[in-house]
Design a protein around this motif. Sequence first.
Motif, PDB file in Angstrom:
ATOM      1  N   SER A   8      -5.152   5.867   4.721  1.00 21.20           N
ATOM      2  CA  SER A   8      -5.866   7.143   4.705  1.00 21.20           C
ATOM      3  C   SER A   8      -5.250   8.008   3.620  1.00 21.20           C
ATOM      4  CB  SER A   8      -5.773   7.860   6.056  1.00 21.20           C
ATOM      5  OG  SER A   8      -4.432   8.235   6.332  1.00 21.20           O
ATOM      6  N   LEU A   9      -6.055   8.879   3.041  1.00 23.29           N
ATOM      7  CA  LEU A   9      -5.605   9.664   1.892  1.00 23.29           C
ATOM      8  C   LEU A   9      -4.954  10.964   2.352  1.00 23.29           C
ATOM      9  CD1 LEU A   9      -8.658   9.044  -0.460  1.00 23.29           C
ATOM     10  CD2 LEU A   9      -6.489   7.795  -0.364  1.00 23.29           C
ATOM     11  N   ASP A  10      -3.915  10.832   3.175  1.00 25.01           N
ATOM     12  CA  ASP A  10      -3.227  11.977   3.764  1.00 25.01           C
ATOM     13  C   ASP A  10      -1.828  12.173   3.188  1.00 25.01           C
ATOM     14  OD1 ASP A  10      -5.360  12.652   5.523  1.00 25.01           O
ATOM     15  OD2 ASP A  10      -4.787  10.951   6.801  1.00 25.01           O
ATOM     16  N   GLY A  11      -1.562  11.605   2.028  1.00 27.10           N
ATOM     17  CA  GLY A  11      -0.301  11.851   1.358  1.00 27.10           C
ATOM     18  C   GLY A  11       0.825  10.930   1.801  1.00 27.10           C
ATOM     19  N   PRO A  12       2.053  11.224   1.368  1.00 25.59           N
ATOM     20  CA  PRO A  12       3.201  10.342   1.608  1.00 25.59           C
ATOM     21  C   PRO A  12       3.443  10.001   3.067  1.00 25.59           C
ATOM     22  CG  PRO A  12       3.766  12.019  -0.004  1.00 25.59           C
ATOM     23  CD  PRO A  12       2.411  12.378   0.523  1.00 25.59           C
ATOM     24  N   LEU A  46      -2.121   8.820  -5.839  1.00 24.99           N
ATOM     25  CA  LEU A  46      -2.951   7.825  -5.157  1.00 24.99           C
ATOM     26  C   LEU A  46      -2.915   8.005  -3.641  1.00 24.99           C
ATOM     27  CD1 LEU A  46      -2.050   4.679  -7.265  1.00 24.99           C
ATOM     28  CD2 LEU A  46      -4.386   5.430  -6.801  1.00 24.99           C
ATOM     29  N   SER A  47      -1.734   8.365  -3.117  1.00 28.26           N
ATOM     30  CA  SER A  47      -1.613   8.524  -1.663  1.00 28.26           C
ATOM     31  C   SER A  47      -2.452   9.690  -1.141  1.00 28.26           C
ATOM     32  CB  SER A  47      -0.144   8.723  -1.274  1.00 28.26           C
ATOM     33  OG  SER A  47       0.326  10.028  -1.598  1.00 28.26           O
ATOM     34  N   LYS A  48      -2.849  10.597  -2.053  1.00 27.13           N
ATOM     35  CA  LYS A  48      -3.638  11.768  -1.671  1.00 27.13           C
ATOM     36  C   LYS A  48      -5.073  11.703  -2.193  1.00 27.13           C
ATOM     37  CE  LYS A  48      -0.603  14.617  -3.524  1.00 27.13           C
ATOM     38  NZ  LYS A  48       0.075  15.896  -3.887  1.00 27.13           N
ATOM     39  N   GLY A  49      -5.418  10.613  -2.887  1.00 25.88           N
ATOM     40  CA  GLY A  49      -6.752  10.491  -3.453  1.00 25.88           C
ATOM     41  C   GLY A  49      -6.994  11.397  -4.633  1.00 25.88           C
ATOM     42  N   GLU A  50      -5.921  11.740  -5.374  1.00 22.79           N
ATOM     43  CA  GLU A  50      -6.039  12.693  -6.473  1.00 22.79           C
ATOM     44  C   GLU A  50      -5.856  12.047  -7.841  1.00 22.79           C
ATOM     45  OE1 GLU A  50      -3.214  15.756  -5.635  1.00 22.79           O
ATOM     46  OE2 GLU A  50      -4.285  16.476  -3.860  1.00 22.79           O
ATOM     47  N   TYR A  51      -5.772  10.723  -7.888  1.00 27.33           N
ATOM     48  CA  TYR A  51      -5.577  10.025  -9.159  1.00 27.33           C
ATOM     49  C   TYR A  51      -6.933   9.615  -9.709  1.00 27.33           C
ATOM     50  CZ  TYR A  51      -3.005   7.149 -12.536  1.00 27.33           C
ATOM     51  OH  TYR A  51      -2.468   6.617 -13.686  1.00 27.33           O
ATOM     52  N   PHE A  59      -5.256   0.052   0.559  1.00 25.82           N
ATOM     53  CA  PHE A  59      -4.720  -0.569  -0.656  1.00 25.82           C
ATOM     54  C   PHE A  59      -3.213  -0.392  -0.697  1.00 25.82           C
ATOM     55  CE2 PHE A  59      -5.705   3.823  -1.771  1.00 25.82           C
ATOM     56  CZ  PHE A  59      -4.575   4.244  -2.473  1.00 25.82           C
ATOM     57  N   ALA A  60      -2.570  -1.218  -1.493  1.00 23.18           N
ATOM     58  CA  ALA A  60      -1.114  -1.154  -1.645  1.00 23.18           C
ATOM     59  C   ALA A  60      -0.761  -0.244  -2.815  1.00 23.18           C
ATOM     60  CB  ALA A  60      -0.530  -2.538  -1.872  1.00 23.18           C
ATOM     61  N   LEU A  61       0.267   0.574  -2.622  1.00 25.65           N
ATOM     62  CA  LEU A  61       0.816   1.357  -3.716  1.00 25.65           C
ATOM     63  C   LEU A  61       1.675   0.457  -4.607  1.00 25.65           C
ATOM     64  CD1 LEU A  61       1.920   4.739  -2.082  1.00 25.65           C
ATOM     65  CD2 LEU A  61      -0.087   4.290  -3.496  1.00 25.65           C
ATOM     66  N   GLY A  62       2.230   1.061  -5.649  1.00 24.49           N
ATOM     67  CA  GLY A  62       3.168   0.343  -6.509  1.00 24.49           C
ATOM     68  C   GLY A  62       2.571   0.035  -7.864  1.00 24.49           C
ATOM     69  N   VAL A  63       3.094   0.699  -8.892  1.00 25.12           N
ATOM     70  CA  VAL A  63       2.685   0.436 -10.267  1.00 25.12           C
ATOM     71  C   VAL A  63       3.581  -0.636 -10.884  1.00 25.12           C
ATOM     72  CG1 VAL A  63       2.480   1.444 -12.572  1.00 25.12           C
ATOM     73  CG2 VAL A  63       1.746   2.756 -10.575  1.00 25.12           C
ATOM     74  N   ASP A  64       4.887  -0.474 -10.738  1.00 30.21           N
ATOM     75  CA  ASP A  64       5.872  -1.333 -11.394  1.00 30.21           C
ATOM     76  C   ASP A  64       6.571  -2.216 -10.369  1.00 30.21           C
ATOM     77  OD1 ASP A  64       5.446   0.118 -13.829  1.00 30.21           O
ATOM     78  OD2 ASP A  64       6.767   1.683 -13.059  1.00 30.21           O
ATOM     79  N   ALA A  65       6.788  -3.463 -10.715  1.00 27.68           N
ATOM     80  CA  ALA A  65       7.529  -4.373  -9.850  1.00 27.68           C
ATOM     81  C   ALA A  65       8.285  -5.378 -10.706  1.00 27.68           C
ATOM     82  CB  ALA A  65       6.585  -5.103  -8.891  1.00 27.68           C
ATOM     83  N   ALA A  66       9.269  -6.033 -10.093  1.00 26.04           N
ATOM     84  CA  ALA A  66      10.022  -7.076 -10.786  1.00 26.04           C
ATOM     85  C   ALA A  66      10.433  -8.133  -9.779  1.00 26.04           C
ATOM     86  CB  ALA A  66      11.247  -6.483 -11.476  1.00 26.04           C
ATOM     87  N   GLY A  67      10.521  -9.366 -10.240  1.00 26.74           N
ATOM     88  CA  GLY A  67      10.905 -10.458  -9.354  1.00 26.74           C
ATOM     89  C   GLY A  67      10.871 -11.775 -10.085  1.00 26.74           C
ATOM     90  N   ARG A 297      16.597   2.224  -2.804  1.00 21.05           N
ATOM     91  CA  ARG A 297      16.344   2.409  -1.376  1.00 21.05           C
ATOM     92  C   ARG A 297      15.520   1.257  -0.827  1.00 21.05           C
ATOM     93  NH1 ARG A 297      14.611   8.788  -1.459  1.00 21.05           N
ATOM     94  NH2 ARG A 297      14.551   8.473   0.799  1.00 21.05           N
ATOM     95  N   PRO A 298      15.593   1.000   0.478  1.00 17.19           N
ATOM     96  CA  PRO A 298      14.712  -0.012   1.071  1.00 17.19           C
ATOM     97  C   PRO A 298      13.257   0.434   0.992  1.00 17.19           C
ATOM     98  CG  PRO A 298      15.913   1.172   2.776  1.00 17.19           C
ATOM     99  CD  PRO A 298      16.495   1.607   1.476  1.00 17.19           C
ATOM    100  N   VAL A 299      12.358  -0.514   0.893  1.00 10.46           N
ATOM    101  CA  VAL A 299      10.945  -0.198   0.708  1.00 10.46           C
ATOM    102  C   VAL A 299      10.397   0.624   1.863  1.00 10.46           C
ATOM    103  CG1 VAL A 299      10.049  -2.298   1.810  1.00 10.46           C
ATOM    104  CG2 VAL A 299       8.749  -1.204  -0.051  1.00 10.46           C
ATOM    105  N   GLU A 300      11.005   0.504   3.042  1.00  9.54           N
ATOM    106  CA  GLU A 300      10.536   1.274   4.201  1.00  9.54           C
ATOM    107  C   GLU A 300      10.679   2.780   3.995  1.00  9.54           C
ATOM    108  OE1 GLU A 300      11.008  -2.818   5.488  1.00  9.54           O
ATOM    109  OE2 GLU A 300      12.326  -1.471   4.365  1.00  9.54           O
ATOM    110  N   GLU A 301      11.455   3.204   2.995  1.00  3.79           N
ATOM    111  CA  GLU A 301      11.650   4.636   2.736  1.00  3.79           C
ATOM    112  C   GLU A 301      10.700   5.177   1.669  1.00  3.79           C
ATOM    113  OE1 GLU A 301      15.737   5.584   2.004  1.00  3.79           O
ATOM    114  OE2 GLU A 301      16.465   4.510   3.768  1.00  3.79           O
ATOM    115  N   ILE A 302       9.611   4.469   1.406  1.00  2.00           N
ATOM    116  CA  ILE A 302       8.699   4.894   0.353  1.00  2.00           C
ATOM    117  C   ILE A 302       8.111   6.272   0.619  1.00  2.00           C
ATOM    118  CG2 ILE A 302       6.770   3.609   1.377  1.00  2.00           C
ATOM    119  CD1 ILE A 302       5.708   3.220  -1.492  1.00  2.00           C
ATOM    120  N   GLY A 303       7.776   6.585   1.869  1.00  7.48           N
ATOM    121  CA  GLY A 303       7.211   7.896   2.183  1.00  7.48           C
ATOM    122  C   GLY A 303       8.161   9.015   1.837  1.00  7.48           C
ATOM    123  N   ALA A 304       9.444   8.877   2.227  1.00  6.93           N
ATOM    124  CA  ALA A 304      10.445   9.897   1.920  1.00  6.93           C
ATOM    125  C   ALA A 304      10.648  10.013   0.420  1.00  6.93           C
ATOM    126  CB  ALA A 304      11.763   9.551   2.612  1.00  6.93           C
ATOM    127  N   ALA A 305      10.605   8.885  -0.297  1.00  7.69           N
ATOM    128  CA  ALA A 305      10.773   8.908  -1.746  1.00  7.69           C
ATOM    129  C   ALA A 305       9.638   9.670  -2.420  1.00  7.69           C
ATOM    130  CB  ALA A 305      10.856   7.482  -2.281  1.00  7.69           C
TER     131      ALA A 305
END
Length: 322
Positions: A8-12, A46-51, A59-67, A297-305
């Motif tokens: 839902s587009l309700d932010g972090p 994106l989390s707020k529908g403003e992009y 949908f999944a967030l995340g622009v940059d990744a490495a692995g 940080r662990p990925v579970e902290e994405i909202g706080a980030a």
Amino acid sequence: MRAAMVSSLDGPDAVEVVDVPEPTAGEGQVLVDVQTVGIAWPDLLLSKGEYQVRPELPFALGVDAAGTVREASGEYAAGDRVAVVQSHGSGCEVLAAPSEAVFPLPDEVSFEQAAGIGMNYLTAHFALAVRGSLAEGETVLVTGAAGGLGTALLQVAKGLGARTVGLVSTAEKAEVARTAGADATVVLEELDGRLKDAVVQAAGGPVDIVADVVGGQLFTDYLRCLGEEGRLLVLGFTGGSIPEVKVNRLLLNNVDVRGVGWGAYAMSRRGYMRWQWDALVPMMRAGTVDPPLGPVRPVEEIGAALVEMAERKVLGKTVLRF
């Protein structure tokens, strides 16, 4: 697998790390086991529908990744270290990415660093080398110079042979900008007079380019900092307001205001991002491109980030680990 999902587009606060089915690699895709994900300003929007990009929910967030590559054909083989850059969707533990969004990672670059390079440094390269026509020996003023894009602009400008001045709000952020490569800094909270005077003193004269990440009420002051035939590059509005300019000001020193819309431009031109990445690789190997990172940080902290990003508390690049 785990994924940072927007339902839902309700932010972090509405972003959740949940279990979803693993993808399989389709035609022209590379299957990547993701180690790290970089969080960027578009993730917040994106989390707020403003992009400007508005994916269908969820949908999944995340622009940059490495692995590392799990499965691929063509250029890549299993075990290869890679970076991934997409408009969204990289915040997944296993990622099926189009081959044109996957880039070889030099051995000198860690997964944490790689998650801080992607979008910010490709945007910085497009801004300075392409839209700004930066020439060696010119001077660049970067606003918001302690953030992820700001530090990228400083380092790419240095890699292209420019002198750099970082404009920041606090002394703490000035230290981040200097560590990232700023030759000089201007601190807004310490100003004793006009911004133009402080910038000219720090730069040794008017600047050739202003790379503006912040926008806001100082926009006209940025124009005043430019020398003859200077260029003001519009990269974003992290300050929260979109400025306006009286065009007669452009006549005074024959200056330009140029928009920098990297995403739509680069991602619609096959091979363009790879050309940019290859231009940045020598800077990575030389250590010029070395993104300042906050705590990983662990990925579970994405909202706080994302909340910290919204509150402009972030210094450097936010990186999350799976």
